[in-house]
Design a protein around this motif. Structure first.
Motif, PDB file in Angstrom:
ATOM      1  N   ASP A   1      -7.210   0.518  -2.177  1.00  0.00           N
ATOM      2  CA  ASP A   1      -6.246   1.452  -1.815  1.00  0.00           C
ATOM      3  C   ASP A   1      -5.935   2.187  -3.324  1.00  0.00           C
ATOM      4  O   ASP A   1      -6.922   2.510  -3.820  1.00  0.00           O
ATOM      5  CB  ASP A   1      -4.908   0.455  -1.796  1.00  0.00           C
TER       6      ASP A   1
ATOM      7  N   VAL B   1      -1.204  -3.325  -3.857  1.00  0.00           N
ATOM      8  CA  VAL B   1      -2.314  -2.592  -3.476  1.00  0.00           C
ATOM      9  C   VAL B   1      -3.460  -3.330  -3.557  1.00  0.00           C
ATOM     10  O   VAL B   1      -3.575  -4.392  -4.368  1.00  0.00           O
ATOM     11  CB  VAL B   1      -2.625  -1.313  -4.245  1.00  0.00           C
TER      12      VAL B   1
ATOM     13  N   ASP C   1       0.719  -1.254  -0.030  1.00  0.00           N
ATOM     14  CA  ASP C   1       0.061   0.110   0.041  1.00  0.00           C
ATOM     15  C   ASP C   1       0.746   1.437   0.060  1.00  0.00           C
ATOM     16  O   ASP C   1       0.568   2.287  -0.723  1.00  0.00           O
ATOM     17  CB  ASP C   1      -0.929  -0.077   1.236  1.00  0.00           C
ATOM     18  N   HIS C   2       1.914   1.527   0.813  1.00  0.00           N
ATOM     19  CA  HIS C   2       2.311   2.739   1.092  1.00  0.00           C
ATOM     20  C   HIS C   2       3.456   2.933  -0.052  1.00  0.00           C
ATOM     21  O   HIS C   2       4.765   2.684   0.231  1.00  0.00           O
ATOM     22  CB  HIS C   2       2.973   2.713   2.457  1.00  0.00           C
TER      23      HIS C   2
END
Length: 219
Positions: A95, A91, A76-77
Motif C-alpha cells: 500500500d 497499511v 489503507d484509505h
C-alpha cells in the motif's frame, strides 16, 4: 521525525469484514456489541467497496465507538481517515508507504503496518523508533479465508524470533479463533486481531467476552 508513538491497546483488535458481518448495517451492529464487551480496536476493511460506502460506514462506526473510547482504524484509505477524522490508518507492504501515510496524517494519528517475516519486522522496528509507525500486525499466523491476497503463514519459531528484545507493539493476525489466542499471547504479543472469530457469530457479545477472557488469562 521527532515524535513519540501513540500508545494503543492492541489486546483484542477487530477487523471488520462486510460479507461476514452482513454489510454496513451488520458491521455497525457488530461493532456496538463488540465494543461494549471488550474489543479494544476496530479496523474498517472493505476492499470491494466504493468510497462513498466507506465514508458513510466510517462515520457511523466512529459515532458508535465514541462512548467506549475505542479507536477506529481505516485500512489503507488515508482520504477516508482524514474525511471522518478517524484515529488512524493501517497499511500493508504494497500500500501507500508508511512515511507518506504519516506525512498525510500528521503526528497525532495512529499508523499501523502489516509485516510478514523477521526482515519486515526489523524494518518496522526502525520505523517505530523514528516515530513513523505506532504498531505492527504480524501474520498470517494461521491459514485464513477472509483475506484473498494473504501472505504466506509465519512459522511459530519465526514469530518467537520477532518477539525477542523488541520494543515495537505487535498484534497477531490471520485465522485466529477462540482457543488459539492464548498461545500467541504467551509468545509476547500485545494482542490478537480477529475477523471471523467475532464477525458473523450468532452471539457477538459472548464471542467477544470469551476471546478477551482467554487473552487476559494468558497474560
Amino acid at each position: 521525525m521527532s515524535r513519540a508513538p501513540i500508545p494503543i491497546d492492541l489486546s483484542l483488535y477487530l477487523v471488520l469484514d462486510p460479507d461476514l458481518c452482513g454489510g454496513s448495517e451488520g458491521m455497525v451492529a457488530t461493532v456496538q456489541l463488540a465494543a461494549a464487551n471488550g474489543v479494544t480496536v476496530v479496523q474498517l476493511r472493505a476492499p470491494n467497496w466504493k468510497k462513498r460506502q466507506w465514508l458513510e460506514t466510517a462515520i457511523e462506526l466512529k459515532a458508535v465507538l465514541a462512548p467506549f473510547n475505542v479507536p477506529l482504524i481505516i485500512n489503507d484509505h488515508v482520504d477516508i481517515a482524514l474525511a471522518v477524522d478517524a484515529d488512524g490508518v493501517h497499511v500493508g507492504q504494497q500500500d501507500l508507504p508508511v512515511d507518506e501515510v504519516r506525512r498525510l496524517l500528521g503526528p497525532n494519528k495512529i499508523v499501523g503496518l502489516s509485516t510478514n517475516g523477521l526482515a519486515q519486522f526489523q524494518e518496522a522496528e526502525a520505523m517505530y523508533r523514528s516515530g513513523v509507525i505506532d504498531y505492527v500486525g504480524v501474520g498470517p499466523v494461521y491459514p485464513t479465508g477472509t483475506k484473498k491476497d494473504a501472505s504466506p503463514i509465519i512459522a511459530a519459531d519465526e514469530v518467537a524470533a520477532m518477539m525477542q528484545s523488541r520494543v515495537l507493539p505487535a498484534v497477531a493476525i490471520g485465522g485466529i479463533q477462540a482457543g488459539k489466542a492464548a498461545s500467541l499471547m504467551t509468545q509476547g504479543l500485545n494482542g490478537v486481531a480477529v475477523v471471523s472469530a467475532i464477525c458473523g457469530k450468532a452471539d457477538i457479545a459472548a464471542a467477544t467476552q470469551a476471546l478477551l477472557a482467554e487473552i487476559q488469562q494468558a497474560r
